[in-house]
Write an enzyme that holds these catalytic residues in place. Structure first.
Site, PDB file in Angstrom:
ATOM      1  NE  ARG A 232      -2.303  -1.571  11.248  1.00 33.22           N
ATOM      2  CZ  ARG A 232      -3.262  -0.724  10.963  1.00 33.22           C
ATOM      3  NH1 ARG A 232      -4.313  -0.547  11.519  1.00 33.22           N
ATOM      4  NH2 ARG A 232      -2.882   0.118   9.870  1.00 33.22           N
TER       5      ARG A 232
ATOM      6  NE  ARG B 170      -1.720   5.364   8.687  1.00 34.88           N
ATOM      7  CZ  ARG B 170      -3.073   5.254   8.559  1.00 34.88           C
ATOM      8  NH1 ARG B 170      -3.613   4.858   7.278  1.00 34.88           N
ATOM      9  NH2 ARG B 170      -3.736   5.574   9.623  1.00 34.88           N
TER      10      ARG B 170
ATOM     11  CD  GLU C 276      -8.743  -1.900  10.206  1.00 34.01           C
ATOM     12  OE1 GLU C 276      -8.525  -2.819   9.367  1.00 34.01           O
ATOM     13  OE2 GLU C 276      -8.870  -0.727  10.062  1.00 34.01           O
TER      14      GLU C 276
ATOM     15  CB  SER D 241     -11.574  -4.934   8.454  1.00 34.72           C
ATOM     16  OG  SER D 241     -12.572  -3.984   7.957  1.00 34.72           O
TER      17      SER D 241
ATOM     18  NE  ARG E 189      -3.647  -2.395   2.291  1.00 29.78           N
ATOM     19  CZ  ARG E 189      -4.612  -2.485   3.216  1.00 29.78           C
ATOM     20  NH1 ARG E 189      -4.954  -1.961   4.280  1.00 29.78           N
ATOM     21  NH2 ARG E 189      -5.562  -3.632   3.160  1.00 29.78           N
TER      22      ARG E 189
END
Length: 420
Positions: free
Chosen positions: A385, A273, A345, A348, A258
């Site tokens: 993460r 991130r 988070e 998801s 990403r």
């Protein structure tokens, strides 16, 4: 793409969905107009083609005297058909653009609003009270030799890192545990390609609102995936599935990429991130009628995995404006991060209803044998993460970290201590 029949019958519901997302409800009217124009253009072209075909039959039966007049008329009709087909193709292109501009219809019950308008559904576990000053995951990871941010930046730039020693084993163990749980729950394990064609990336909805997040290899016209949801969604593109025995469930283990465009200054410290990480992602093809129940099952499997790593977390019902274009409903599980005094988070899970499958032409046969559009769902089962929450919640006063019991067989030690 949304169901056009639903749009025609329930335009106010689609407008309400757009407003709940904070998106333009006028796009609904633009699509209705484009749909009407396309249908009119198709009807005109079909009628002219039928007339032209009928004229061909007349020419075959005509006398020599009649034939020259009919041939001249046929040429004129052929030109009209070509003109009508140009109009039809333009109308179809306009409708496709208008169709792709509208996000999935938000499921009833999802909260309206943006990123901060979620609803907390449940809180599991109690945040730990420390009798010492806890370290953040970066300090722990570097002191224990688990990852190397400095050399990651030297080799690849900001937001890249090396997982090292027991850090690498911790990540592999986490993903292996997720893979084992997925297989035990009936998922077929997959290691998919991480480069996909534009039509697959677009079909899953990642070239719209999320296009700035995607790495694009222009010379090859391929995209690096940000989740194995993308190749798994494309796995059955242009196919008719047999769902008579139940949903088709896949679990993809892949590296994910990403760009994190627009996130500069946010979570720049550590591995929260980053540009590259590994993940095990659940992906399901099922019937639209079964999708909501399957969504709850995906959430339950995520909770089982979170229980295994022994971290406190909460479940939130994500607000419409934070769903992404493909999801109609999304639940996040957020783990407590002690040094940040907040929940972050980790998983998801999204119900994308028929939105992705319609773009990718994934169908199944109903009880009457008629092809219908399938529904797709996805959910995170483990990712890099998670190591943030594991390190911070299981740290000990001497700077070591207790390894959750479920991960000990994979990591090879019960406690992570500084390397000698």
């Amino acid at each position: 793409m949304i169901d056009l029949r639903f749009l025609r019958d329930n335009p106010d519901a689609v407008r309400a969905s757009q407003r709940a997302r904070g998106e333009d409800p006028a796009l609904v009217d633009a699509l209705l107009e484009a749909d009407a124009a396309r249908r009119a253009a198709v009807a005109t072209a079909d009628n002219l083609r039928a007339e032209h075909k009928a004229m061909g039959k007349l020419i075959g039966k005509a006398t020599p005297e009649e034939r020259s007049v009919l041939l001249e008329h046929a040429q004129e009709m052929s030109a009209k058909v070509k003109e009508a087909e140009v109009v039809q193709h333009a109308a179809e292109a306009d409708m496709d653009l208008a169709h792709r501009a509208i996000s999935n219809v938000v499921q009833e019950g999802a909260p309206a609003g943006g990123e901060d308008d979620y609803i907390v559904l449940e809180t599991i576990g109690t945040p730990r009270e420390f009798d010492f000053e806890p370290k953040d995951h970066v300090e722990l990871g570097e002191s224990l030799g688990l990852f190397d941010m400095e050399r990651g930046a030297k080799v690849s730039g900001a937001r890249f890192y090396f997982m090292t020693g027991y850090g690498a084993l911790l990540q592999l163990g986490l993903l292996q545990l997720a893979a084992q749980k997925a297989v035990a729950n009936g998922f077929t394990m997959m290691i998919p390609p991480v480069l996909v064609r534009p039509e697959i990336m677009a079909g899953t909805g990642f070239l719209g609102q999320h296009s700035a997040e995607v790495y694009h290899l222009e010379e090859d016209e391929l995209y690096l995936v940000g989740t194995s949801e993308v190749p798994l969604a494309g796995y059955h593109s242009d196919e008719i599935l047999d769902l008579s025995a139940g949903p088709k469930r896949y679990a993809g283990w892949s590296s994910c990429f990403r760009r994190e465009a627009g996130s500069y200054g946010k979570d720049t410290r550590g591995i929260i991130r980053v540009h590259q990480f590994d993940k095990v992602e659940m992906f399901v093809f099922t019937t639209p009628e079964e999708a909501a129940a399957e969504h709850k099952r995906l959430l339950a499997w995520e909770q089982d995995m979170l229980a295994a790593v022994e971290v406190p977390y909460r479940i939130i019902d994500v607000a419409a404006g934070d769903l992404g274009s493909s999801a109609a409903r999304k639940f996040d599980c957020e783990a407590w991060v002690p040094t940040q005094q907040t929940y972050r988070e980790l998983t998801s899970t999204s119900n994308c209803t028929t939105f992705q499958a319609r773009r990718l032409a994934v169908r199944y046969r109903d009880e009457n044998g008629k092809p219908q559009i399938a529904a797709t769902l996805n959910g995170t089962l483990a990712t890099t993460r998670w190591i943030v929450a594991i390190l911070e919640n299981h740290q000990q006063p001497d700077g070591s970290v207790r390894v959750p019991a479920a991960l000990v067989p994979f990591v090879g030690t019960e406690v992570l201590t500084p390397p000698r």
